[in-house]
Design an enzyme around this catalytic site. Structure first.
Site, PDB file in Angstrom:
ATOM      1  N   ASP A  55     -18.021 -41.801  -4.375  1.00 32.46           N
ATOM      2  CA  ASP A  55     -18.748 -43.050  -4.173  1.00 32.46           C
ATOM      3  C   ASP A  55     -17.889 -44.072  -3.442  1.00 32.46           C
ATOM      4  O   ASP A  55     -16.673 -43.899  -3.279  1.00 32.46           O
ATOM      5  CB  ASP A  55     -19.180 -43.624  -5.524  1.00 32.46           C
ATOM      6  CG  ASP A  55     -20.265 -42.799  -6.199  1.00 32.46           C
ATOM      7  OD1 ASP A  55     -21.015 -42.109  -5.480  1.00 32.46           O
ATOM      8  OD2 ASP A  55     -20.357 -42.845  -7.441  1.00 32.46           O
ATOM      9  N   TYR A 130     -10.654 -35.290 -12.182  1.00 27.62           N
ATOM     10  CA  TYR A 130     -10.571 -36.711 -11.842  1.00 27.62           C
ATOM     11  C   TYR A 130      -9.616 -37.402 -12.808  1.00 27.62           C
ATOM     12  O   TYR A 130      -9.403 -36.948 -13.939  1.00 27.62           O
ATOM     13  CB  TYR A 130     -11.931 -37.387 -11.964  1.00 27.62           C
ATOM     14  CG  TYR A 130     -12.891 -37.134 -10.825  1.00 27.62           C
ATOM     15  CD1 TYR A 130     -12.973 -38.010  -9.751  1.00 27.62           C
ATOM     16  CD2 TYR A 130     -13.728 -36.024 -10.832  1.00 27.62           C
ATOM     17  CE1 TYR A 130     -13.870 -37.790  -8.712  1.00 27.62           C
ATOM     18  CE2 TYR A 130     -14.629 -35.789  -9.799  1.00 27.62           C
ATOM     19  CZ  TYR A 130     -14.686 -36.679  -8.746  1.00 27.62           C
ATOM     20  OH  TYR A 130     -15.577 -36.454  -7.717  1.00 27.62           O
TER      21      TYR A 130
END
Length: 271
Positions: A55, A130
């Site tokens: 994003d 992540y």
């Protein structure tokens, strides 16, 4: 006759200036700049396919994409044997140097790797990891790279809730609304908060992630860390499959894609 050769490209980027990885209308993305640089270097239209989409504002310490090269035009391309049936190859070292010269400082090319024609950067990935970084003291060198909080949350409670998450596979409650995917199922194999010298880091690994999933998970775990919810509340949130029951998404600046794994070797090429 030359035939196409597929390559994986390994890169890293600071996502602050970009509207994510994927090409966007009226907004600059990492994919757009990479495609332009590859097309310039290789003198043919190149469209790279990424291992996923990050994003706006999210960083990537390790990111893979694949692209195909035909045998024409560029001095970086070797045109195969005289029999005409060997795939065209590129000078990997020169391409990496050329791309890094063309691309802005916040996108770095690490390697270009020849792969099988059917290899796919997105669909072949077996795990993605992540990290989400949080710090507590004002630090000008962490601004834009970590989320600053005033109060330290309860890590024990957050880790209890994180462990419960790994019992589930349907994470609709953490997915961005109106996302067109076939399934919201993900297999999480690691979800853990770790203390660091500067703050705390959330580590999470799964076979796949939904849009906005990690930031929504962190926002929900922060509610538990602030003792607004008990760790067991994560069960009700997940089982509701309702995004409005989970916490708000935390800022993008602290999120990093750190590792992508494949079922085959992507060893760096030696000069």
């Amino acid at each position: 006759m030359n035939i196409n050769q597929r390559y994986f490209i390994e890169l890293a980027y600071n996502g602050t200036a970009y509207h994510g990885w994927q090409v966007q209308q009226n907004a600059v993305s990492v994919q757009e700049l990479l495609n332009k640089a590859l097309s310039t270097i290789l003198r043919q239209p190149i469209e790279a396919t990424g291992c996923g989409r990050t994003d706006t504002g999210v960083h990537a310490k390790e990111f893979f994409a694949h692209f195909d090269v035909g045998g024409n035009g560029s001095s970086f391309i070797d045109h195969g044997k005289a029999d005409g049936y060997e795939p065209s190859t590129i000078n990997h070292e020169q391409v990496v140097r050329g791309l890094n010269a063309l691309l802005p400082y916040d996108i770095a090319i690490k390697n270009v790797i020849p792969v099988h024609a059917d290899a796919h950067a997105r669909f072949d990935a077996t795990a993605r990891s992540y990290q989400y970084h949080i710090h507590f003291n004002k630090d000008p060198f962490l601004h834009g790279y970590s989320w600053q909080l005033r109060d330290v949350p309860n890590l024990d409670l957050m880790n209890q809730a994180a462990a419960i998450m790994m019992e589930y596979i349907d994470f609709s409650c953490f997915s961005k609304s109106n996302t067109q995917v076939k399934t919201n199922n993900c297999k999480i194999t690691r979800a853990e908060w770790v203390k660091t010298d500067n703050g705390i880091v959330f580590h999470i690994t799964a076979d796949r992630f939904l849009r906005n999933m990690v930031r929504a998970i962190v926002g929900t775990l922060m509610m538990i860390g602030r003792e607004e919810l008990k760790p067991e509340a994560i069960r009700e949130i997940i089982e509701s499959k309702n995004r409005s029951n989970a916490g708000t998404s935390v800022p993008a600046c602290g999120l990093y894609l750190t590792e992508v794994k494949y079922p085959y070797s992507l060893s760096p090429l030696t000069p």
